[in-house]
Design an enzyme around this catalytic site. Structure first.
Site, PDB file in Angstrom:
ATOM      1  N   ARG A  48       0.803  -1.217   0.000  1.00  0.00           N
ATOM      2  CA  ARG A  48       0.000   0.000   0.000  1.00  0.00           C
ATOM      3  C   ARG A  48       0.842   1.276   0.000  1.00  0.00           C
ATOM      4  O   ARG A  48       0.599   2.184  -0.799  1.00  0.00           O
ATOM      5  CB  ARG A  48      -0.900   0.054   1.248  1.00  0.00           C
ATOM      6  CG  ARG A  48      -2.184  -0.688   1.119  1.00  0.00           C
ATOM      7  CD  ARG A  48      -2.530  -1.305   2.440  1.00  0.00           C
ATOM      8  NE  ARG A  48      -1.552  -2.347   2.717  1.00  0.00           N
ATOM      9  CZ  ARG A  48      -1.713  -3.617   2.315  1.00  0.00           C
ATOM     10  NH1 ARG A  48      -2.810  -3.967   1.727  1.00  0.00           N
ATOM     11  NH2 ARG A  48      -0.781  -4.525   2.517  1.00  0.00           N
ATOM     12  N   THR A  49       1.810   1.376   0.902  1.00  0.00           N
ATOM     13  CA  THR A  49       2.510   2.654   1.074  1.00  0.00           C
ATOM     14  C   THR A  49       3.292   2.995  -0.192  1.00  0.00           C
ATOM     15  O   THR A  49       3.213   4.120  -0.697  1.00  0.00           O
ATOM     16  CB  THR A  49       3.445   2.583   2.301  1.00  0.00           C
ATOM     17  OG1 THR A  49       2.715   2.032   3.392  1.00  0.00           O
ATOM     18  CG2 THR A  49       3.954   3.951   2.673  1.00  0.00           C
ATOM     19  N   LYS A  78      26.650  -3.573  -0.701  1.00  0.00           N
ATOM     20  CA  LYS A  78      28.115  -3.398  -0.700  1.00  0.00           C
ATOM     21  C   LYS A  78      28.592  -2.691   0.561  1.00  0.00           C
ATOM     22  O   LYS A  78      29.772  -2.431   0.728  1.00  0.00           O
ATOM     23  CB  LYS A  78      28.529  -2.566  -1.922  1.00  0.00           C
ATOM     24  CG  LYS A  78      28.108  -3.153  -3.235  1.00  0.00           C
ATOM     25  CD  LYS A  78      28.398  -2.149  -4.363  1.00  0.00           C
ATOM     26  CE  LYS A  78      27.494  -2.408  -5.552  1.00  0.00           C
ATOM     27  NZ  LYS A  78      27.461  -1.266  -6.460  1.00  0.00           N
ATOM     28  N   ARG A  99      11.300   3.657   3.668  1.00  0.00           N
ATOM     29  CA  ARG A  99      10.892   2.644   4.657  1.00  0.00           C
ATOM     30  C   ARG A  99      12.129   1.853   5.052  1.00  0.00           C
ATOM     31  O   ARG A  99      12.882   1.394   4.185  1.00  0.00           O
ATOM     32  CB  ARG A  99       9.825   1.712   4.106  1.00  0.00           C
ATOM     33  CG  ARG A  99       9.496   0.599   5.100  1.00  0.00           C
ATOM     34  CD  ARG A  99       8.295  -0.209   4.719  1.00  0.00           C
ATOM     35  NE  ARG A  99       7.067   0.529   4.955  1.00  0.00           N
ATOM     36  CZ  ARG A  99       5.858  -0.016   4.893  1.00  0.00           C
ATOM     37  NH1 ARG A  99       5.719  -1.293   4.601  1.00  0.00           N
ATOM     38  NH2 ARG A  99       4.783   0.701   5.120  1.00  0.00           N
ATOM     39  N   HIS A 127       4.919   5.357  11.699  1.00  0.00           N
ATOM     40  CA  HIS A 127       4.477   5.269  10.301  1.00  0.00           C
ATOM     41  C   HIS A 127       3.490   6.436  10.119  1.00  0.00           C
ATOM     42  O   HIS A 127       2.275   6.261  10.078  1.00  0.00           O
ATOM     43  CB  HIS A 127       3.793   3.917  10.085  1.00  0.00           C
ATOM     44  CG  HIS A 127       3.477   3.571   8.663  1.00  0.00           C
ATOM     45  ND1 HIS A 127       3.601   4.462   7.609  1.00  0.00           N
ATOM     46  CD2 HIS A 127       3.016   2.413   8.110  1.00  0.00           C
ATOM     47  CE1 HIS A 127       3.249   3.857   6.490  1.00  0.00           C
ATOM     48  NE2 HIS A 127       2.885   2.622   6.756  1.00  0.00           N
TER      49      HIS A 127
HETATM   50  N1   CP Z   1      -0.354  -0.279   5.836  1.00  0.00           N
HETATM   51  C1   CP Z   1       0.851  -0.455   5.269  1.00  0.00           C
HETATM   52  O1   CP Z   1       1.841   0.194   5.630  1.00  0.00           O
HETATM   53  O2   CP Z   1       0.874  -1.384   4.283  1.00  0.00           O
HETATM   54  P1   CP Z   1       2.154  -1.794   3.437  1.00  0.00           P
HETATM   55  O3   CP Z   1       3.122  -2.467   4.381  1.00  0.00           O
HETATM   56  O4   CP Z   1       1.623  -2.723   2.386  1.00  0.00           O
HETATM   57  O5   CP Z   1       2.752  -0.545   2.857  1.00  0.00           O
END
Ligand code: CP
Length: 302
Positions: A48-49, A78, A99, A127
């Site tokens: 999703r993100t 590396k 991320r 998040h």
């Molecule tokens: N909700 C969420 O962060 O989903 P993903 O891990 O798929 O990005």
């Protein structure tokens, strides 16, 4: 706003502005970010993100560079440091979506980056954009963000999106949180101290059934294999599952949200319940991320 690494950065007024823009952008496209480049840097899996940020950028006329598995397909292999990778990406892009499995990674990146860095999840830290879209979903579905009772269920100790949401809720009035979990997965003390300081009342319980009957919002979470020991995961999984019968016990107009992915904690039979909004939530997330990109990247041009 330049970097977005934690939800404490937002004010009530910046949230109002963001949500107003998000509602204007729902199901719309424009070319306000034409010529801009977003770099997706993912050291952890995402559906999703990553896709929603990339789609949001494209819907605003921008372009995308992406590494979906930086642990294997970037120079991280590396031994390049995160800081050096960020310095390099500054030469190629206008904004970085990061991320990373380590708490604090987004702050480290922001420290060396001239272009904005958005935290798309840093270990068990935060998040923030997930919390923005969770709050936007509440705002859109209930028509209010004050005076809401929210039952947060399951994995409160490791769930970074729930931590980020708790910080946002501290900016609203008359919020009550029912924190439903096994004792081993209770919300961490730093968040509870924050809630107390910001007049968010809360209680802790193991009784999901009672909590669901009184909540305006049920925020279900996933047991996260990636952060738990195998023993913890085995012992604690499967305790809190939303069935259709439980969903039917909710108040009229109450909603079930979940950041997703789900792995059994909401039964598929709940999906057509009037309370289930977790897939609609994904769409709201797209609009919120469009609004965030537009706000940050057009402000930068001034
Ligand atoms: N909700 C969420 O962060 O989903 P993903 O891990 O798929 O990005």
């Amino acid at each position: 706003m330049h970097h977005v690494t934690k939800t404490q950065q937002f004010t009530r007024s910046s949230l109002d502005q963001l949500f107003e823009l998000a509602s204007k952008l729902e199901n719309k496209a424009d070319d306000s970010l034409k010529g801009k480049i977003l770099a997706s840097l993912y050291y952890e899996p995402s559906t999703r993100t990553r896709f929603s940020f990339e789609s949001a950028m494209m819907r605003l006329g921008g372009n995308v560079l992406t590494v979906e598995n930086a642990r294997e397909s970037s120079s991280d292999v590396k031994g390049e440091t995160l800081e050096d990778t960020i310095r390099v990406m500054n030469c190629y892009a206008d904004i970085i979506i990061l991320r990373h499995p380590e708490e604090g990674a987004a702050d480290r990146a922001a420290k060396v980056s001239k272009i904005p860095v958005i935290n798309a999840g840093d270990g068990t830290g935060q998040h923030p954009t997930q919390a923005l879209l969770d709050l936007y979903t509440i705002h859109r579905e209930l028509g209010r963000t004050d005076g809401v009772t929210i039952a947060v269920v399951g994995n409160l100790k490791y769930y970074r999106a729930a931590r980020s949401l708790a910080y946002l809720l501290g900016k609203y009035k008359d919020i009550h949180l029912t924190l439903v979990s096994a004792p081993a997965l209770r919300m961490r003390d730093d968040i509870k101290a924050y809630l107390k300081r910001h007049d968010v009342t809360f209680d802790e319980t193991e009784d999901m059934h009672a909590a669901m009957k009184t909540a305006d919002v049920v925020y279900q979470t996933r047991m996260q294999k990636e952060w738990m020991s195998p023993e913890e995961f085995k012992t604690l999984s499967g305790k809190y599952i939303i069935t259709r019968k439980l969903a039917d016990s909710m108040k009229k107009g109450a909603i079930i949200i979940h950041p997703l992915p789900r792995v059994g904690e909401i039964m598929p039979e709940v999906d057509d319940s009037p309370h289930a909004v977790y897939f609609k939530q994904v769409g709201y997330g797209h609009s919120v991320r469009m609004a965030l990109l537009k706000t940050i990247l057009t402000a930068k041009q001034k």
